[in-house]
Design an enzyme around this catalytic site. Structure first.
Site, PDB file in Angstrom:
ATOM      1  N   LYS A  54      42.340  45.815  42.870  1.00 56.89           N
ATOM      2  CA  LYS A  54      42.781  45.039  43.911  1.00 56.89           C
ATOM      3  C   LYS A  54      43.799  44.132  43.446  1.00 56.89           C
ATOM      4  O   LYS A  54      44.896  43.802  44.009  1.00 56.89           O
ATOM      5  CB  LYS A  54      41.673  44.222  44.707  1.00 56.89           C
ATOM      6  CG  LYS A  54      40.671  44.830  45.760  1.00 56.89           C
ATOM      7  CD  LYS A  54      39.763  43.860  46.020  1.00 56.89           C
ATOM      8  CE  LYS A  54      38.809  44.696  46.914  1.00 56.89           C
ATOM      9  NZ  LYS A  54      37.403  43.849  47.316  1.00 56.89           N
ATOM     10  N   GLN A  98      33.775  39.521  46.509  1.00 50.74           N
ATOM     11  CA  GLN A  98      33.384  40.955  46.057  1.00 50.74           C
ATOM     12  C   GLN A  98      31.701  40.942  46.144  1.00 50.74           C
ATOM     13  O   GLN A  98      30.926  40.088  45.386  1.00 50.74           O
ATOM     14  CB  GLN A  98      33.657  41.416  44.884  1.00 50.74           C
ATOM     15  CG  GLN A  98      33.299  42.748  44.318  1.00 50.74           C
ATOM     16  CD  GLN A  98      34.169  43.666  44.867  1.00 50.74           C
ATOM     17  OE1 GLN A  98      35.115  43.722  45.428  1.00 50.74           O
ATOM     18  NE2 GLN A  98      33.294  44.724  45.317  1.00 50.74           N
ATOM     19  N   ASP A 121      38.971  40.997  54.834  1.00 52.15           N
ATOM     20  CA  ASP A 121      38.312  42.145  55.189  1.00 52.15           C
ATOM     21  C   ASP A 121      37.798  42.631  56.426  1.00 52.15           C
ATOM     22  O   ASP A 121      37.405  43.676  56.736  1.00 52.15           O
ATOM     23  CB  ASP A 121      36.910  42.004  54.232  1.00 52.15           C
ATOM     24  CG  ASP A 121      36.935  42.447  52.976  1.00 52.15           C
ATOM     25  OD1 ASP A 121      37.478  43.546  52.791  1.00 52.15           O
ATOM     26  OD2 ASP A 121      35.911  42.051  52.019  1.00 52.15           O
TER      27      ASP A 121
END
Ligand code: NAD
Length: 302
Positions: A54, A98, A121
């Site tokens: 990422k 995460q 997200d």
């Protein structure tokens, strides 16, 4: 092979190029770039490699990127305080935590603490609600479903009036992609059916699909005779079915298989995504797009 291959690796490159030039343009006009922070707790090797990818991608497209690594022992209170700090940080447009988090931390509580306008997200209940309402309400569609929709559109597949069958009803893939495909708008406006473990005749539903989206996590679940000739087949499944030695690195790597019997399906489908190299590369790509969007919303240019 008769089906056209829809390659996520190629579409990713196109989209990342588009993002890079838009970031440069915004930087020139407004003097800012999108800021993305990834909070990693502990040292889970899979999480580390995912976060590294990422960060690398964020760097490539010209974002300000922060990797905030915290010890496995961080308290829930301190983690919430950290989220609060980034919620208030004007230079940060996207906050990612995460998963998985350590057992002593309530991950729902942590994810729900993220400012919905920085939830790139798209999993915050506010963004799930916005997605359900559709239209201009939608800010951050969740990344894997957004990637699936983008692939269907860029492959030139007609969605208006199409029969879309989604296999799987998870909150991260099945439900959101079904919801997105039924909205009235471009790249959607389809008639959608969701099938799952409670469905009586899976094959009969799949056979009706002009667009078949499979996210079950069961290798080779979808048989070739379930596929309508000419259909677009999007295989989201990533199943580890063994190990092999990589020709490139000489190291052990996982053998991955999708949820669709690819070799047989490609002879019947009109277009199909491979595994690996299909939907997989799209998730991080769409995360970058959501982070860029977040800055554009803030600047009033979205
Ligand atoms: P999940 O386990 O949360 O959900 C799977 C869904 O499939 C469930 O709703 C279940 O009802 C349904 N299902 C399972 N077996 C079935 C069967 N035999 N018949 C009918 N329905 C069945 O999984 P998920 O998180 O949605 O992920 C699904 C797959 O997609 C996994 O292989 C996962 O690794 C992969 N995935 C890939 C990406 C990506 O490539 N970027 C992202 C997310 C998930």
């Amino acid at each position: 092979m008769s089906a056209k291959l829809i390659k996520g690796t190629e579409i990713r490159e196109q989209i990342l190029e588009e993002i890079t030039s838009e970031v440069a343009e915004i930087k020139e006009k407004h003097g800012v770039v999108p800021g993305l922070v990834t909070i990693l707790v502990g040292e889970n090797p899979a999480s580390i490699s995912y976060v590294t990818l990422k960060i690398k991608t964020a760097h490539r497209v010209g974002f300000k990127e922060i990797q905030d690594t915290q010890s496995e022992t961080i308290s829930e209170e301190d983690l919430l305080a950290l989220i609060d700090k980034y919620n208030k940080d004007e230079s940060i447009n996207g906050i990612l935590v995460q998963l998985p988090l350590p057992k002593h931390v309530d991950d729902k509580k942590v994810l729900n603490a993220i400012d919905p306008d920085k939830d790139v997200d798209g999993f915050h209940p506010v963004n799930v609600g916005r997605l359900m309402i559709g239209g201009d309400e939608v800010k951050f569609p969740p990344c894997t479903p957004a990637g699936i929709q983008e692939m269907i559109v860029r492959a030139g597949v007609e969605t208006k009036g199409a029969e879309v069958v989604v296999v799987g009803r998870s909150n991260i893939v099945g439900k959101p992609i079904a919801n997105m495909m039924l909205q009235k708008g471009p790249g959607a406006n389809a008639t959608v059916t969701i099938v799952h473990t409670g469905t009586k005749d899976l094959a009969a539903h799949c056979q009706r699909a002009d667009i078949l989206i499979v996210a079950a996590g069961v290798p080779d679940l979808v048989k070739p005779e379930w596929i309508k000739p000419g259909a677009c087949v999007i295989d989201v499944g990533v199943n580890r079915v063994g190990e092999k030695i990589s020709e490139k690195t000489g190291k052990k790597i996982a053998i991955l298989k999708g949820d669709v019997d690819f070799d047989a399906a490609k002879e019947i489908a009109g277009s199909i995504t491979p595994v690996p190299g299909g939907v997989g590369p799209m998730t991080i790509t769409m995360l970058m797009l959501n982070t860029l969007k977040s800055l554009k919303f803030k600047l009033g240019i979205a």
